[in-house]
Enzyme design. Sequence first.
Site, PDB file in Angstrom:
ATOM      1  N   LYS A   1       0.858  -1.187   0.000  1.00 22.56           N
ATOM      2  CA  LYS A   1       0.000   0.000   0.000  1.00 22.56           C
ATOM      3  C   LYS A   1       0.897   1.239   0.000  1.00 22.56           C
ATOM      4  CE  LYS A   1      -2.777  -2.857   3.005  1.00 22.56           C
ATOM      5  NZ  LYS A   1      -3.619  -3.477   1.996  1.00 22.56           N
TER       6      LYS A   1
ATOM      7  N   ASP B   1     -12.277   1.061   9.320  1.00 26.27           N
ATOM      8  CA  ASP B   1     -12.762   0.828   7.959  1.00 26.27           C
ATOM      9  C   ASP B   1     -13.127  -0.652   7.757  1.00 26.27           C
ATOM     10  OD1 ASP B   1     -13.541   1.548   5.421  1.00 26.27           O
ATOM     11  OD2 ASP B   1     -11.536   1.425   4.555  1.00 26.27           O
TER      12      ASP B   1
END
Length: 722
Positions: A43, A137
């Site tokens: 990421k 999330d």
Amino acid sequence: MRALKGADPEAIGGYRLLARLGAGGMGVVYLARSEGGGLVALKVIRAEYAADPGFRARFRREAESARRLRGRFVVPVTAADPDAREPWLATAFVPGPSLAEAVAERGTFPYASARGLGARLAKALTEVHAAGLVHRDVKPGNVLLALDGPRLIDFGIARSLGATALTATDAVIGTPGYLAPEQARMGAGEVGPASDVFSLGCVLAYTTTGRRPFGTGAPLAVMVRTVQEPPDLAGVDGEWRALLERCLAKDPALRPTAAQLAAELGHVADTPGAPGDDAWLPPGLPALIAERSARILDLPEPERTVTAPAPAPGPGPGPGRRRLLTLGAAAGVLAAGGGTAAYQWFSGDGTKTTSGTRGSAVPTVHIGLHGDMSGPDRAFGRAQERGARLAVAAHNARADRTVTLKLRVRDDGGGAARAARVARQFVDDPEVYAVLGPTSDTTATAAVKVYKKSVLPMVTVWAADTVLNAIVDAPIFQLRAPAAMLATPIVHWLTHVRPSERTALIDDRADETTSWNLVKILNDAPPSRGSVSVHTVEADSEDFGTAVAGALAAGAEGLVYCGTSPDRAARCAKAVRAAGFTGGRVLTQPAFGAEFLTAAGAAGEGWVVASSFVDPERVRKASSFVAAYRAVYGQGPVPMGATEAYDALGLVAHALSRIDTPDRVAAHRALRKGTYQGIARAYTFRKGDGAFDHTKGMYLWRAEKGRARYLGPYQEVDKGVL
């Protein structure tokens, strides 16, 4: 998964990029491969967000916290660079589909499956919250599915890596439709563990209805409904509806904690593969998981051929002071000799193996040894352990090693139930990345289900079950030729060394499967292209005399015992001797060994054995291994299988050395690629299907004067041995 774009770099932080897994407002997620071959989700944060010093500080702090998590249902952070121009972090890659993909492709989950899924995700959140982290999330796209359970990804870093950033200041971190009301109100100070429970409630509602409980549309409209309106739970009834409503309470104080929710949803075994552990999987999902996993595991990887290091003397179990002095003296003599001997002892044959740069620190990696140390196959277990310990010592003596190995030994006592328990213990041990063993077909068959489901590589040099050998899409590595394949050296012996145009097969139904397979193969491809006759001995009978008499009546010139029992093979040998038969007599390795030689006595003389094991004293490359074995364990013959165990451990060590961050899936991939040159032979995996090639791992032995004499690789044996 999408192809890389022209603007994407080729590599980041030593990881080679392979594809795009996704992109959001704050960065891109790549599928990448380390220099050692391990797959990671990488990421990368856009530089504009990284310009904030406070962002980098939070990124560093939360990434470090996340790296400490090792729960069963979380995917850990394995590496990060918060100081890069575009900060990045890598997490272990799970090749299965996301929950969002599974529901889209296979439909909603039944309530029972959803409860099981929820229990596992609640357990993951319990650990995240206990570490002082908040996910922020939780959504179907951040839940990846594997056969041994779901995996929650992006935990503890969502504050820095949220998929949605709606404003430049007071940014909302999370995904509308799964945000808690306190997140939707942009009240960052209010966000805590209860927010994750609300999001999990949204996920579980979606799992059973296929709908987001607060609808879809413009993000702002969805967030307004989240704050002001009740959830849409149409079609959901009973206890499941009541549980979801508690999770989706507007007031965080009214929601259960993750720990309370986990307890309410039902018990989850701590050990993968425990009875009922897969009960949460809905119909059709295992096939989808297997399909997605296979697609990822089939990504191309360069082939490599490496050479095994020669052994350094290593300690056996609990050596005393005298044994330690012996070890030191043996190593000292070799080192003092200088030149070739000392170099080969510690560094192999001069072929240097590299697997990427890890820095000055050499990580420690544990390999499990699963064997029978106290039951009927304890001699095999000891041979396996001793060979493995010597291999560990040889590896750890290398100056260029990239990992330090440690061996963890567990005894299954030769029992199937205990073997399954040992397998679960290894699977549940996060520090173990591969297992050597078990030491029999019975224990391997019991353990393979556990290892296969958990993706923990199992490498066995003893098991010879044909069913195990057929498993080529899972981390099961049977390095010994299946018993039925040993028909090849049998045919060679009875065709080229002791020709037999009429061969009798003794079909021993005590092991119906193996005997039947061997009979079928020899029927289809008879020695000397002649004829065969089959003579059956039932499982409850010990009358081999009748079968042998039938073989002689059929004019047999050669005879093959097709069973796997050393005791019954000895009875057959005695019946053959009593009948006066002197033609070629052959059996396979499972029916051979000290037990056969002792029980058969003089009747065993001249029997030829088709085997998967070498005699290291007759193999030039194994001379250092033999010297090391005797230096540590005393004089006498090296037991059968110890050499192969040494090679198997070397194969595993090489695979682990190619992985920058310990990873069971990456170890599986690394093991199933290319060729590894051991001291007994080359260990090769075929291109395409990744199946192990047994064709060069079969040998012939002969019983002479109460002992087994090694004749060599079957292809090289001719009439000169008679």
